[in-house]
Enzyme design. Structure first.
Site, short mmCIF file in Angstrom:
data_model
loop_
_atom_site.label_atom_id
_atom_site.label_comp_id
_atom_site.label_asym_id
_atom_site.label_seq_id
_atom_site.Cartn_x
_atom_site.Cartn_y
_atom_site.Cartn_z
N ARG A 137 -4.46 1.34 9.72
CA ARG A 137 -5.31 0.40 9.01
C ARG A 137 -4.90 0.13 7.58
NH1 ARG A 137 -8.52 1.75 12.43
NH2 ARG A 137 -7.54 3.75 12.11
N THR A 138 -4.76 1.18 6.80
CA THR A 138 -4.50 0.98 5.37
C THR A 138 -3.14 0.31 5.18
OG1 THR A 138 -5.82 2.93 4.91
CG2 THR A 138 -4.43 2.15 3.13
N LYS A 180 16.79 14.12 1.71
CA LYS A 180 17.94 14.75 1.03
C LYS A 180 17.51 15.57 -0.17
CE LYS A 180 20.65 10.60 2.09
NZ LYS A 180 21.28 9.45 1.45
N ARG A 196 1.15 6.38 -0.03
CA ARG A 196 0.29 7.41 0.59
C ARG A 196 1.15 8.65 0.78
NH1 ARG A 196 -3.46 6.85 5.91
NH2 ARG A 196 -4.76 5.92 4.30
N HIS A 255 -8.88 8.18 -2.30
CA HIS A 255 -8.44 6.99 -1.57
C HIS A 255 -9.20 5.83 -2.23
CE1 HIS A 255 -7.07 4.38 1.45
NE2 HIS A 255 -7.39 5.06 2.55
C1 NCD Z 1 -9.01 7.40 6.00
C2 NCD Z 1 -7.90 8.15 5.32
O1 NCD Z 1 -6.73 7.96 5.66
O2 NCD Z 1 -8.25 8.90 4.44
N1 NCD Z 1 -8.56 6.36 6.82
C3 NCD Z 1 -8.27 5.17 6.26
O3 NCD Z 1 -7.56 5.06 5.29
N2 NCD Z 1 -8.87 4.13 6.80
C4 NCD Z 1 -9.94 8.28 6.70
C5 NCD Z 1 -9.40 9.19 7.73
O4 NCD Z 1 -8.21 9.28 7.98
O5 NCD Z 1 -10.24 9.88 8.33
#
Ligand code: NCD
Length: 323
Positions: A68-69, A98, A119, A147
């Site tokens: 999703r993100t 590396k 991320r 987040h």
């Molecule tokens: C969340 C995350 O990655 O922290 N998901 C997301 O970004 N939509 C929540 C999760 O992974 O539970």
């Protein structure tokens, strides 16, 4: 290439800033963002594609799985007419294999890119990169830390529903220890007045006491409960979350507590008000029964997801000074 001071407060001036933590925000900055989201949302609904980022290339570096993100950021850049450089599984695909440091990767990438979205499984990793480079860095999740873009889209979804975040009453359930979306959301909600939050979690996954103290000192009224029977009847939002399997060393322990609290149609019937909305950052892995999806109050596959794209569009245009 002078490195900037990250975690700089936004203070209503987004251009050139990093988005690493909700602690960078004050209320006017969040309200300015909400106005921009609303504007862009209207424009995209009629024009579909915009050209505000037509001169920009944005890098997506994901060292942890994401559907999703990652997609929502990628589509946000493209709907704004920009280009992306995309690295999923960056832990395997990048020179980190590396032994290159994240900071060095950032130093190279800032020669190619206008912004970095990242991320990573380690708390504080995105801030490290932000410190090393001069282009804006957006945190798409750093371990169990924060987040921020998810927190902001969740707040916007609550605002659309309720018209004001002042006095909002939210139940948050699930993994409050490792759930980074919850950590960001609570920093964000603490900018508004009279916010009351009920936390429902297994003992092992309680929100850390230090964070509870911080949120309380920032003005949120927090009540902890450990049984569904104590859910208050007048919540505006139920925010359900997944138990974060990837943060457990002992998988047997995860298995024991993963389904401690399950959102079922019966629970919504017993404890939910008519004006409630049901939210979840997704992915869900059993903690919401699929039968709940048909409830008109469930927004986790609809409004909440869509708002993610609009929120990221707004943040990108703002930090890139492209509005
Ligand atoms: C969340 C995350 O990655 O922290 N998901 C997301 O970004 N939509 C929540 C999760 O992974 O539970």
């Amino acid at each position: 290439m002078t490195a900037k001071t990250p975690l700089e407060p936004i203070a209503s001036r987004y251009t050139g800033k990093d988005i690493v933590s909700l602690t960078q925000f004050d209320r006017p900055s969040v309200e300015l963002l909400f106005d921009t989201i609303t504007q862009l949302k209207k424009r995209v609904e009629t024009e579909r594609m915009l050209s505000l980022l037509k001169k920009h290339i944005v890098g997506l570096f994901f060292f942890e799985p994401s559907s999703r993100t990652f997609s929502s950021f990628s589509v946000a850049v493209k709907r704004l007419g920009g280009n992306t450089l995309e690295m999923q599984e960056a832990g395997k695909a990048s020179s980190s294999v590396k032994g290159e440091t994240l900071e060095d990767m950032g130093r190279v990438m800032e020669n190619y890119l206008d912004a970095i979205i990242m991320r990573h499984p380690e708390v504080g990793s995105v801030e490290k990169v932000a410190r090393a480079v001069s282009i804006p860095v957006l945190n798409a999740g750093d371990g169990s830390g924060e987040h921020p873009t998810q927190g902001l889209m969740d707040m916007f979804t609550m605002l659309e529903h309720r018209k004001s975040l002042d006095g909002i009453r939210v139940l948050i359930s699930g993994d409050l220890l490792y759930g980074r979306t919850v950590h960001s959301l609570l920093f964000g909600l603490s900018l508004f007045s009279g916010v009351r939050v009920t936390l429902l979690s297994p003992e092992r996954l309680r929100l850390p006491a230090m964070l509870i103290d911080t949120y309380r000192s920032r003005g949120i009224t927090i009540t902890e409960i450990h049984s569904e029977s104590d859910i208050p009847a007048d919540c505006d939002v139920w925010y359900w979350t997944r138990v974060q399997k990837e943060r457990f060393d002992d998988l047997a322990e995860y298995e024991r507590i993963k389904n401690a609290f399950i959102l079922t149609p019966e629970l919504v019937k017993q404890k939910g008000s008519d004006t409630l909305i049901l939210m979840h950052p997704l992915p869900r892995v059993g903690e919401i029964e699929p039968a709940v999806d048909d409830d008109p109050r469930a927004v986790y596959f609809t409004r909440q997801v869509k708002n993610g794209m609009y929120t990221r569009m707004a943040l990108l245009t703002m930090v890139l000074g492209a509005l």
